[in-house]
Design a protein around this motif. Structure first.
Motif, PDB file in Angstrom:
ATOM      1  N   GLU A  42     -13.101   8.705  40.594  1.00  0.00           N
ATOM      2  CA  GLU A  42     -13.094   9.570  41.775  1.00  0.00           C
ATOM      3  C   GLU A  42     -11.774   9.438  42.529  1.00  0.00           C
ATOM      4  O   GLU A  42     -11.183  10.434  42.953  1.00  0.00           O
ATOM      5  N   ARG A  43     -11.282   8.218  42.698  1.00  0.00           N
ATOM      6  CA  ARG A  43     -10.007   8.000  43.386  1.00  0.00           C
ATOM      7  C   ARG A  43      -8.866   8.608  42.576  1.00  0.00           C
ATOM      8  O   ARG A  43      -7.986   9.265  43.136  1.00  0.00           O
ATOM      9  N   SER A  48      -9.072  12.427  42.914  1.00  0.00           N
ATOM     10  CA  SER A  48      -8.675  12.807  44.268  1.00  0.00           C
ATOM     11  C   SER A  48      -7.157  12.758  44.416  1.00  0.00           C
ATOM     12  O   SER A  48      -6.536  13.687  44.948  1.00  0.00           O
ATOM     13  N   LEU A  70     -13.045   5.218  49.035  1.00  0.00           N
ATOM     14  CA  LEU A  70     -13.162   5.371  47.583  1.00  0.00           C
ATOM     15  C   LEU A  70     -12.644   4.100  46.931  1.00  0.00           C
ATOM     16  O   LEU A  70     -11.526   3.666  47.201  1.00  0.00           O
ATOM     17  N   ARG A  80     -15.294  14.688  48.423  1.00  0.00           N
ATOM     18  CA  ARG A  80     -13.842  14.559  48.585  1.00  0.00           C
ATOM     19  C   ARG A  80     -13.108  15.144  47.382  1.00  0.00           C
ATOM     20  O   ARG A  80     -12.148  15.894  47.538  1.00  0.00           O
ATOM     21  N   VAL A  81     -13.563  14.821  46.175  1.00  0.00           N
ATOM     22  CA  VAL A  81     -12.925  15.362  44.967  1.00  0.00           C
ATOM     23  C   VAL A  81     -13.024  16.884  44.966  1.00  0.00           C
ATOM     24  O   VAL A  81     -12.027  17.583  44.721  1.00  0.00           O
ATOM     25  N   GLN A 127     -18.064  10.729  47.965  1.00  0.00           N
ATOM     26  CA  GLN A 127     -16.976  10.584  47.005  1.00  0.00           C
ATOM     27  C   GLN A 127     -16.760  11.882  46.226  1.00  0.00           C
ATOM     28  O   GLN A 127     -15.634  12.318  46.003  1.00  0.00           O
ATOM     29  N   MET A 128     -17.863  12.513  45.820  1.00  0.00           N
ATOM     30  CA  MET A 128     -17.773  13.766  45.070  1.00  0.00           C
ATOM     31  C   MET A 128     -17.318  14.909  45.972  1.00  0.00           C
ATOM     32  O   MET A 128     -16.551  15.777  45.537  1.00  0.00           O
ATOM     33  N   TRP A 155     -24.455  16.053  48.246  1.00  0.00           N
ATOM     34  CA  TRP A 155     -23.507  15.400  47.345  1.00  0.00           C
ATOM     35  C   TRP A 155     -23.047  14.076  47.935  1.00  0.00           C
ATOM     36  O   TRP A 155     -22.891  13.970  49.153  1.00  0.00           O
TER      37      TRP A 155
END
Length: 160
Positions: free
Chosen positions: A16-17, A20, A11, A138-139, A135-136, A132
Motif C-alpha cells: 500500500e505504501r 501510494s 501506512l 489513500r491508494v 490504507q486502500m 474501505w
C-alpha cells in the motif's frame, strides 16, 4: 495549488505504501506542469480514546489543526458523492483555476470522520457505498488524483 492528503493512521512498509508513493510521484511529475505545487501526505496518529464519538472528535480537531485557512476541504466519506474521474478532474481544475491555495483531502480513521468535519467539507466524496480501510482509500485517492492530472493534461492514461 498544493494538494494535501491528511490521513488518520500511518501506512506501514508494504504494497500500500509503495503504490501510494508511486502515484504521488507520478502526480508530482505531471502536476507541476499543470500548475499544481505538489502533493503532500500528512499522517496523524489514531486517537486512543475509548469511545468512537470522542475518537472522531479528537481526530477531527487534529485534521482541522493541520488544515490551512481558506483551503478547500474534501472529506472522503462512504456517504459522499460518487464522482467519476472526469468530474473529479473538473473539480481539481476549477479549484486550480480559481487559485485556491490548498485542497485538503481528509481520510478518517476506523470510525470515519466526525459529522462536524463532514459538514464543513466543500465536497464529500465516496469510492462507492462500501466501507474501505483507510490504507486502500489513500491508494485509490492518489490514483484518482494522478488520473485527474492526466485528464487535465490530455494524457492517454485515462481511457473512457
Amino acid at each position: 495549488m498544493r494538494l494535501v492528503v491528511i490521513s488518520i493512521g500511518r501506512l506501514k512498509q508494504g504494497p500500500e505504501r509503495e503504490l501510494s508513493e508511486r502515484y504521488r510521484e507520478r502526480f508530482d511529475d505531471l502536476g507541476r506542469k499543470l500548475g499544481f505545487r505538489g502533493l503532500d501526505i500528512h499522517e496523524i496518529p489514531e486517537s486512543r480514546a475509548r469511545d468512537a464519538s470522542t475518537r472522531m472528535t479528537e481526530e477531527a480537531a487534529a485534521i482541522s489543526a493541520a488544515t490551512p485557512q481558506k483551503s478547500v476541504l474534501v472529506a472522503l466519506d462512504e456517504r459522499g458523492d460518487n464522482l467519476d474521474s472526469v468530474g473529479f478532474a473538473r473539480h481539481l481544475g476549477r479549484w486550480r483555476d480559481e487559485q485556491v491555495a490548498n485542497t485538503i483531502f481528509a481520510i478518517g480513521g476506523a470510525d470515519g470522520l466526525s459529522p462536524d468535519l463532514r459538514r464543513k467539507a466543500n465536497l464529500r466524496m465516496a469510492f462507492g457505498a462500501a466501507t474501505w480501510p483507510h490504507q486502500m482509500v489513500r491508494v485509490m485517492l492518489l490514483e484518482q488524483v494522478y488520473r485527474a492530472a492526466t485528464i487535465l493534461a490530455g494524457h492517454p492514461y485515462h481511457r473512457a
